[in-house]
Design a protein around this motif. Structure first.
Motif, PDB file in Angstrom:
ATOM      1  N   ALA A   1     -15.558  25.497  28.484  1.00 41.83           N
ATOM      2  CA  ALA A   1     -14.518  24.570  28.384  1.00 41.83           C
ATOM      3  C   ALA A   1     -13.808  24.173  29.506  1.00 41.83           C
ATOM      4  CB  ALA A   1     -13.869  25.091  27.246  1.00 41.83           C
ATOM      5  N   ALA A   2     -13.225  25.081  30.408  1.00 46.32           N
ATOM      6  CA  ALA A   2     -12.469  24.938  31.426  1.00 46.32           C
ATOM      7  C   ALA A   2     -13.213  23.755  32.427  1.00 46.32           C
ATOM      8  CB  ALA A   2     -12.247  26.172  32.203  1.00 46.32           C
ATOM      9  N   ALA A   3     -14.589  24.080  32.679  1.00 44.85           N
ATOM     10  CA  ALA A   3     -15.393  23.367  33.457  1.00 44.85           C
ATOM     11  C   ALA A   3     -15.562  21.994  32.980  1.00 44.85           C
ATOM     12  CB  ALA A   3     -16.754  23.949  33.628  1.00 44.85           C
ATOM     13  N   ALA A   4     -15.438  21.661  31.864  1.00 45.10           N
ATOM     14  CA  ALA A   4     -15.540  20.470  31.120  1.00 45.10           C
ATOM     15  C   ALA A   4     -14.152  19.832  31.362  1.00 45.10           C
ATOM     16  CB  ALA A   4     -15.781  20.476  29.749  1.00 45.10           C
ATOM     17  N   THR A   5     -13.272  20.549  31.286  1.00 43.86           N
ATOM     18  CA  THR A   5     -11.797  19.850  31.510  1.00 43.86           C
ATOM     19  C   THR A   5     -11.390  19.681  33.145  1.00 43.86           C
ATOM     20  OG1 THR A   5     -11.113  20.994  29.546  1.00 43.86           O
ATOM     21  CG2 THR A   5      -9.298  20.392  30.960  1.00 43.86           C
ATOM     22  N   LEU A   6     -11.858  20.371  33.702  1.00 38.94           N
ATOM     23  CA  LEU A   6     -11.699  20.078  35.286  1.00 38.94           C
ATOM     24  C   LEU A   6     -12.667  18.933  35.680  1.00 38.94           C
ATOM     25  CD1 LEU A   6     -12.319  23.800  36.570  1.00 38.94           C
ATOM     26  CD2 LEU A   6      -9.995  22.354  36.546  1.00 38.94           C
ATOM     27  N   ALA A   7     -13.677  18.785  35.057  1.00 40.27           N
ATOM     28  CA  ALA A   7     -14.721  17.492  35.583  1.00 40.27           C
ATOM     29  C   ALA A   7     -14.058  16.296  34.980  1.00 40.27           C
ATOM     30  CB  ALA A   7     -15.910  17.943  34.841  1.00 40.27           C
ATOM     31  N   SER A   8     -13.455  16.367  33.547  1.00 45.60           N
ATOM     32  CA  SER A   8     -13.169  14.984  32.774  1.00 45.60           C
ATOM     33  C   SER A   8     -11.579  14.610  32.990  1.00 45.60           C
ATOM     34  CB  SER A   8     -13.428  15.287  31.303  1.00 45.60           C
ATOM     35  OG  SER A   8     -12.712  16.235  30.800  1.00 45.60           O
ATOM     36  N   GLY A   9     -10.951  15.757  33.306  1.00 45.09           N
ATOM     37  CA  GLY A   9      -9.512  15.574  33.295  1.00 45.09           C
ATOM     38  C   GLY A   9      -8.957  15.399  31.927  1.00 45.09           C
ATOM     39  N   ARG A  10      -9.732  15.735  30.881  1.00 44.62           N
ATOM     40  CA  ARG A  10      -9.102  15.677  29.637  1.00 44.62           C
ATOM     41  C   ARG A  10      -8.827  17.141  29.040  1.00 44.62           C
ATOM     42  NH1 ARG A  10     -13.948  12.449  28.907  1.00 44.62           N
ATOM     43  NH2 ARG A  10     -14.801  14.267  28.054  1.00 44.62           N
ATOM     44  N   ALA A  11      -7.691  17.167  28.944  1.00 47.17           N
ATOM     45  CA  ALA A  11      -7.010  18.572  28.392  1.00 47.17           C
ATOM     46  C   ALA A  11      -7.812  18.904  27.049  1.00 47.17           C
ATOM     47  CB  ALA A  11      -5.632  18.747  28.193  1.00 47.17           C
ATOM     48  N   ARG A  12      -8.047  17.927  25.916  1.00 48.62           N
ATOM     49  CA  ARG A  12      -8.746  18.040  24.757  1.00 48.62           C
ATOM     50  C   ARG A  12      -9.883  18.833  24.797  1.00 48.62           C
ATOM     51  NH1 ARG A  12      -9.328  12.341  25.219  1.00 48.62           N
ATOM     52  NH2 ARG A  12     -11.494  11.673  25.209  1.00 48.62           N
ATOM     53  N   ASP A  13     -10.764  18.960  25.951  1.00 52.64           N
ATOM     54  CA  ASP A  13     -11.911  19.417  26.312  1.00 52.64           C
ATOM     55  C   ASP A  13     -11.893  20.865  26.180  1.00 52.64           C
ATOM     56  OD1 ASP A  13     -13.402  16.987  26.387  1.00 52.64           O
ATOM     57  OD2 ASP A  13     -13.405  17.199  28.632  1.00 52.64           O
ATOM     58  N   LEU A  14     -10.629  21.249  26.324  1.00 53.52           N
ATOM     59  CA  LEU A  14     -10.292  23.035  26.074  1.00 53.52           C
ATOM     60  C   LEU A  14     -10.573  23.409  24.824  1.00 53.52           C
ATOM     61  CD1 LEU A  14      -7.280  23.527  28.113  1.00 53.52           C
ATOM     62  CD2 LEU A  14      -9.390  24.159  28.784  1.00 53.52           C
ATOM     63  N   ARG A  15     -10.694  22.574  23.594  1.00 53.45           N
ATOM     64  CA  ARG A  15     -11.042  22.701  22.167  1.00 53.45           C
ATOM     65  C   ARG A  15     -12.547  23.041  22.172  1.00 53.45           C
ATOM     66  NH1 ARG A  15      -8.599  17.198  19.780  1.00 53.45           N
ATOM     67  NH2 ARG A  15      -6.627  17.444  20.848  1.00 53.45           N
ATOM     68  N   LEU A  16     -13.445  22.772  23.077  1.00 53.74           N
ATOM     69  CA  LEU A  16     -14.738  22.958  23.004  1.00 53.74           C
ATOM     70  C   LEU A  16     -15.046  24.493  22.755  1.00 53.74           C
ATOM     71  CD1 LEU A  16     -16.069  20.551  25.693  1.00 53.74           C
ATOM     72  CD2 LEU A  16     -16.324  20.387  23.327  1.00 53.74           C
ATOM     73  N   ALA A  17     -14.359  25.396  23.403  1.00 53.57           N
ATOM     74  CA  ALA A  17     -14.688  26.833  23.359  1.00 53.57           C
ATOM     75  C   ALA A  17     -14.534  27.410  21.899  1.00 53.57           C
ATOM     76  CB  ALA A  17     -13.468  27.500  24.247  1.00 53.57           C
ATOM     77  N   ARG A  18     -13.557  27.260  21.237  1.00 50.63           N
ATOM     78  CA  ARG A  18     -13.465  27.601  19.564  1.00 50.63           C
ATOM     79  C   ARG A  18     -14.419  26.721  18.842  1.00 50.63           C
ATOM     80  NH1 ARG A  18     -10.857  26.702  14.769  1.00 50.63           N
ATOM     81  NH2 ARG A  18     -10.082  28.616  13.762  1.00 50.63           N
ATOM     82  N   ARG A  19     -14.659  25.479  19.117  1.00 47.99           N
ATOM     83  CA  ARG A  19     -15.616  24.486  18.218  1.00 47.99           C
ATOM     84  C   ARG A  19     -16.962  25.357  18.603  1.00 47.99           C
ATOM     85  NH1 ARG A  19     -15.091  18.891  20.184  1.00 47.99           N
ATOM     86  NH2 ARG A  19     -12.970  19.161  19.467  1.00 47.99           N
ATOM     87  N   ARG A  20     -17.400  25.532  19.544  1.00 51.97           N
ATOM     88  CA  ARG A  20     -18.781  26.014  19.951  1.00 51.97           C
ATOM     89  C   ARG A  20     -18.868  27.267  19.485  1.00 51.97           C
ATOM     90  NH1 ARG A  20     -19.502  23.495  26.110  1.00 51.97           N
ATOM     91  NH2 ARG A  20     -20.041  21.324  25.502  1.00 51.97           N
ATOM     92  N   PHE A  21     -17.856  28.423  19.643  1.00 52.68           N
ATOM     93  CA  PHE A  21     -17.873  29.496  19.120  1.00 52.68           C
ATOM     94  C   PHE A  21     -18.172  29.483  17.585  1.00 52.68           C
ATOM     95  CE2 PHE A  21     -16.694  33.702  17.486  1.00 52.68           C
ATOM     96  CZ  PHE A  21     -16.968  34.524  18.564  1.00 52.68           C
TER      97      PHE A  21
END
Length: 391
Positions: free
Chosen positions: A293-313
């Motif tokens: 999720a952190a890598a996705a946020t760094l790549a996209s610049g979108r803070a909402r991508d941090l939500r991916l961690a909980r969603r995928r878990f």
């Protein structure tokens, strides 16, 4: 400027730091060091494979699990076609931190103090362990993997200070020799005298053994309960090598990120399995997903991508957590219920599906009729339509 600072160097934090470093990110791993978490140390084959754990870290290989009821009746369940590995956290955690450093993560030894944001720059403050001085590092993101009473979660996320937990305590003792001690068998003790709302355990660790219990009831004397368990297990006279205690969360937080620059992993996010209290596998998965999720946020610049961690878990493990939570609620409330739970463990379908789910970390769907039979037997035991098997 770091891309990510990971707070906490346990299985979750070390895994996140290693994965990010291997992906080429500038990452720092902040850990207090020197602390050993109380833990039975069981790791399933899927963890060993997914996270490349070398065989020399396994202090024991368990091939039988013994479930012990309040009356002392027991059920031995053979682990077919494999084993459950045992690790000692005093060696396992440093190995993971060293592997993260070898992958390129910068090690920082110290205590997390807080996060400050000014002029578009996030700075993480910490107290350096060697000098005692307060220091700060600039970072784009923070991963909080600092345990059940996470200071990161309390400061950065609503509800981060209200996570439910049990207190766990164990004693590492020198393993006995001679008759009666099986170094390839772990015992799980369901007895209100040991724990009124959880369980006790005796897990072999090769030359030593972990004996402990957990409870969410503040009135329980953890050390006295563990002494009762040691006496009942014939281990009262074994040399005590060390004692450790810590909270273990039993429910994932409703939110793992602050919508800006912080995401949680491991115990800080509440990802310890209800009923079983298993945490190492889920911590490492949580660390990996937080890194993604952190890598996705760094790549996209979108803070909402941090939500991916909980969603995928939760997509992968949420159903298992719900089933285990229901099990704990149904069976851990009284000794009569615990007796019935151990009786249910006699059933071969229960044994096979339980251990397949544990070993592979997913609900087994290959035998739908077995699931129906188990549901019917479960209902019969809970309602008292069948008597708890004795002897």
């Amino acid at each position: 400027m770091f891309d990510v600072v990971v707070v906490g160097g346990g299985p979750a934090g070390a895994t996140a730091a290693e994965d990010l470093a291997r992906a080429g990110h500038a990452v720092a791993l902040l850990d207090r060091e020197g602390r050993i978490k109380p833990c039975g140390g069981a790791i399933p084959p899927r963890l060993i494979a997914d996270f490349a754990i070398p065989d020399e870290l396994l202090v024991a290989k368990i091939t039988t699990a013994r479930m012990v009821s309040p009356t002392g009746r027991h059920v031995d369940i053979a682990i077919e076609n494999g084993f459950v590995g045992m690790v000692d956290r005093k060696d396992f955690d440093p190995f993971l931190r060293a592997r993260a450093a070898a992958a390129g993560a910068t090690r920082l030894a110290g205590t997390y103090l807080g996060v400050e944001r000014e002029g578009g720059v996030t700075r993480l403050r910490y107290r350096d362990k060697a000098s005692g001085e307060e220091r700060a590092v600039a970072t784009r993101l923070v991963i909080g993997a600092d345990g059940a009473r996470s200071r990161v979660a309390r400061a950065e996320l609503p509800g981060g200070d209200r996570i439910p937990y049990v207190m766990a305590y164990h004693e590492i003792v020198a393993a006995p020799s001679g008759a009666g001690w099986d170094p390839s068998r772990c015992d799980v003790v369901y007895d209100g005298r040991v724990s009124p709302d959880f369980y006790g355990w005796v897990f072999p660790h090769g030359a030593s053994a972990s004996i402990g219990m957990g409870s969410g009831q503040g009135r329980v004397d953890l050390k006295a309960a563990t002494a009762t368990l040691r006496a009942a297990s014939g281990l009262a006279d074994c040399e005590t090598l060390r004692r450790e205690g810590a909270p273990i969360p039993l429910k994932p937080l409703e939110r793992w990120d602050n919508g800006r620059d912080v995401v949680l992993a491991g115990d800080a996010a509440g990802v310890v399995a209800p009923s079983s209290g298993e945490g190492i596998y889920y911590a490492m998965v949580g660390g990996r997903l937080a890194a993604e999720a952190a890598a996705a946020t760094l790549a996209s610049g979108r803070a909402r991508d941090l939500r991916l961690a909980r969603r995928r878990f939760l997509r992968e493990h949420g159903t298992v957590f719900r089933v285990l939570r229901s099990m704990q609620s149904a069976y851990y409330r009284s000794d009569d219920r615990r007796e019935r739970f151990v009786s249910l463990c006699h059933d071969i379908d229960v044994q096979r599906l339980t251990f397949e789910a544990y070993m592979t970390k997913s609900l087994v769907r290959a035998r739908p009729m077995a699931h129906l039979k188990i549901a019917a037997k479960n209902l019969a035991h809970l309602t008292g339509l069948v008597a708890a098997t004795r002897g």
